[in-house]
Design an enzyme around this catalytic site. Structure first.
Site, short mmCIF file in Angstrom:
data_model
loop_
_atom_site.label_atom_id
_atom_site.label_comp_id
_atom_site.label_asym_id
_atom_site.label_seq_id
_atom_site.Cartn_x
_atom_site.Cartn_y
_atom_site.Cartn_z
CE1 TYR A 160 -3.79 -4.53 63.64
CE2 TYR A 160 -4.13 -5.08 61.33
CZ TYR A 160 -4.62 -4.92 62.62
OH TYR A 160 -5.95 -5.16 62.87
CG ASP A 255 0.94 -11.22 58.83
OD1 ASP A 255 0.32 -11.51 57.79
OD2 ASP A 255 0.47 -10.50 59.73
CE LYS A 283 -6.45 -7.22 53.59
NZ LYS A 283 -6.13 -7.02 54.99
N1 PLP Z 1 -1.63 -9.11 58.96
C1 PLP Z 1 -1.29 -8.06 58.21
C2 PLP Z 1 0.13 -7.92 57.75
C3 PLP Z 1 -2.25 -7.12 57.82
O1 PLP Z 1 -1.90 -6.09 57.05
C4 PLP Z 1 -3.57 -7.31 58.26
C5 PLP Z 1 -4.62 -6.34 57.87
O2 PLP Z 1 -4.45 -5.52 57.03
C6 PLP Z 1 -3.89 -8.42 59.03
C7 PLP Z 1 -2.90 -9.30 59.38
C8 PLP Z 1 -5.30 -8.66 59.48
O3 PLP Z 1 -6.10 -8.93 58.38
P1 PLP Z 1 -7.68 -8.70 58.45
O4 PLP Z 1 -7.89 -7.24 58.61
O5 PLP Z 1 -8.19 -9.24 57.16
O6 PLP Z 1 -8.18 -9.46 59.62
#
Ligand code: PLP
Length: 448
Positions: A160, A255, A283
Site C-alpha cells: 500500500y 516507500d 508521520k
Molecule cells: N505508504 C505506506 C507504506 C503506508 O503505510 C501509508 C499509510 O499508512 C502511506 C504510504 C500513506 O500514508 P498516509 O496515510 O499518511 O497518507
C-alpha cells in the site's frame, strides 16, 4: 510465569466492554462523515462491534470515550514509537506553539529536522517535506517520471502506498498485468500506467521489464511490506530488484512510511543495506503529526521546483508544529541503544507467544521485524505474497480482536494490519498483553 494460566480461566470469553458513549458518538459521526469515519479502516468493518472513539492516550495506554483502558499496539498505525503524549515531544511542540503555528514561509525548524534526518542517513542527500505519506509517495512518483521521462510505474500486489490515483491499482489476472483500479473514480488510463506484479517473484519482474522495456520510470515497493500482513521479503529479492532497476535505468523507490525510523533510524534501506534512488517517509518523522517527506541524491532532488521543472508544493509543508514534534522524536531515536532495547523487547514478546501457540499446535505464526509484529493464522513458515494469506483465517483474527478488546488490549481493527511496540511499553504491559493473548488464543482455537 504467564504461561501457566489457571486452566479454569482459559476457556471463558469475557463479557463485552461497554461501548455506549462510543456508539453515541458513532451514530452522530455517521451523519457527518461517510461511514462515520475520516479513514475507512477506523470503521471496524472487519472486527466486532462499534468503533471505539479514543479520548486520551498516555505512554502505552489509550482510553476510549466510555473510560475503557487499553494497552495500545496500534500506536496511531506506527509513528508513535515513543508512545502517546511523550513528554519531550509534547514540551517541544508547546514551546514552538508559543511563537505561532503556521507561516507558509521557511523556518529554522525545517533545517533542524532535515539535519537530523540527512546527517544520519547515508541514502539521501536532500529531501522535501510534505504533509502525509500519500503526498510523499505521489510526489516521489512524479519525480521519477519527470527525471526518467518515462510514464509507467511498477508496484507489487500487497503493498500500500497511500491513496493517490496511480497507486490505487491492484493486480489483474496473469503474471505481469496492467493494473485494475482498486477504487471507483480512478480512470482506467491511470491504471494502465501502473504494472502490478507479485512480491518475491523475480521471474515476473524480469518479464515485466522485457515487456515494457525502456518504459518503466520507477519500481515502488514497501521494502518491509506491512499493510497486507507482514510480507517479509528476502534480501536477495530486494537486491534483484535493485539490480534490475539499475540495468534498466529505472528508479527504485523504497516507500518507508512504516519501516522508516521504525526498524532502525535508516529504516529498511539500512537494515538490508540496499540503496534505493528515492525514499519516502511518513508521520513517524513528525512524532505522529501530519508530515511526510521524500528524499534522494541532490542530483535527483534538484529536478524539483523551484530549481527544476517538476512541480510540487504545499502550504503546510514543513509547518512548525509538526517539525517540532519530529525534532523531539528523532532526537530520542538517536540515543544510544534505543533500537536494541526496543527490538529485544519485541523479540521476547513475540517468541513467548509463538512458543505458547506452537506447544499447543495452534495454527499461528507471529511474523516480526524490529518492533513490528503480525499474527498470521497459518502454519506456513513464510508468507511473502499477498496471495499466500488465506482470507478465511481472518475469522480467527476477528474473534481474537474481540477477546483482546475485552481484556484491555488494542490492536488495529483488521487482521491484515500489523502491531507495533513502542519504547513506552513496559515489561508489565507486555506480560499483561501476553496473558490476554494466551487466553484469547485458547478461546479461538478451542472453539466448538
Ligand atoms: N505508504 C505506506 C507504506 C503506508 O503505510 C501509508 C499509510 O499508512 C502511506 C504510504 C500513506 O500514508 P498516509 O496515510 O499518511 O497518507
Amino acid at each position: 510465569m504467564v504461561d501457566s494460566i489457571n486452566k479454569k480461566d482459559k476457556k471463558q470469553a469475557k463479557p463485552d466492554i461497554s461501548r455506549e458513549k462510543s456508539a453515541e458518538l458513532y451514530a452522530k459521526a455517521k451523519t457527518y462523515f461517510p461511514g462515520g469515519v475520516n479513514s475507512p479502516v477506523r470503521a471496524f468493518k472487519s472486527v466486532y462491534g462499534t468503533p471505539l472513539f479514543i479520548a486520551k492516550g498516555d505512554g502505552s495506554h489509550i482510553w476510549d470515550a466510555d473510560g475503557n483502558e487499553f494497552i495500545d499496539f496500534c500506536c496511531s498505525w506506527g509513528p508513535l514509537i515513543l508512545g502517546h503524549n511523550n513528554v519531550k515531544v509534547r514540551e517541544k511542540v508547546i514551546e514552538v506553539m508559543q511563537h505561532g503555528m503556521s507561516f507558509g514561509a521557511p523556518t529554522a525548524l525545517e533545517n533542524e529536522l532535515a539535519e537530523l534526518i540527512l546527517n544520519n542517513n547515508q541514502f539521501i542527500e536532500k529531501l522535501r517535506f510534505v504533509s502525509s505519506g500519500t503526498e510523499a509517495v505521489m510526489s516521489a512518483i512524479r519525480l521519477a517520471r519527470g527525471y526518467t521521462k518515462r510514464d509507467k510505474i511498477l508496484k507489487f500486489e500487497g503493498c500500500y502506498h497511500g491513496h493517490s490515483d496511480s497507486l490505487l491499482v491492484k493486480a489483474g489476472s496473469g503474471l505481469v498485468t496492467f493494473g485494475e483500479t482498486s477504487s471507483a473514480g480512478v480512470p482506467k488510463s491511470f491504471a494502465d500506467e501502473t504494472i502490478v506484479v507479485a512480491l518475491n517473484d523475480v521471474e515476473a519482474l524480469k518479464e515485466a521489464f522485457n515487456e515494457f522495456k525502456d518504459q518503466i520510470a520507477a519500481v515502488i515497493i514497501e521494502p518491509v511490506p506491512a499493510n497486507n500482513g507482514l510480507l517479509l521479503q528476502t534480501r536477495d529479492f530486494l537486491q534483484a530488484l535493485r539490480d534490475i532497476c539499475t540495468e534498466n535505468g529505472t528508479l527504485l523507490i523504497f516507500d518507508e512510511v512504516i519501516s522508516g525510523f521504525r526498524i532502525g533510524f535508516e529504516g529498511a534501506a539500512g537494515y538490508y543495506k540496499i540503496k534505493p534512488d528515492i525514499l519516502t517517509y511518513g508521520k513517524i518523522i513528525g512524532g505522529g503529526l501530519p508530515v511526510g517527506c521524500y528524499g534522494a541524491s541532490a542530483e535527483i532532488m534538484d529536478h524539483i521546483s523551484p530549481v527544476g521543472s517538476i512541480y510540487q508544493a504545499g502550504t503546510l509543508s514543513g509547518n512548525p508544529v509538526a517539525m517540532a514534534a519530529g525534532i523531539a522524536q528523532l532526537s530520542e531515536l538517536l540515543t544510544k541503544g534505543f533500537y536494541d532495547e526496543l527490538h529485544s523487547k519485541t523479540e521476547e514478546f513475540v517468541a513467548t507467544i509463538q512458543n505458547y501457540a506452537t506447544k499447543r499446535n495452534y495454527k499461528l505464526k507471529v511474523f516480526t521485524i524490529g518492533s513490528i509484529f503480525w499474527f498470521a493464522f497459518t502454519d506456513q513458515e513464510h508468507i511473502t505474497k499477498a496471495d499466500d494469506i488465506d482470507p478465511a483465517s481472518m475469522d480467527k483474527f476477528k474473534k481474537m480482536h474481540r477477546e483482546l478488546i475485552n481484556r484491555g488490549i488494542y490492536l488495529g481493527p483488521s487482521g491484515y494490519e500489523v502491531g507495533f511496540i513502542s519504547s513506552a511499553h513496559t515489561k508489565t504491559d507486555l506480560e499483561t498483553a501476553k496473558r490476554a493473548i494466551f487466553e484469547s488464543l485458547d478461546l479461538v482455537f478451542n472453539e466448538k
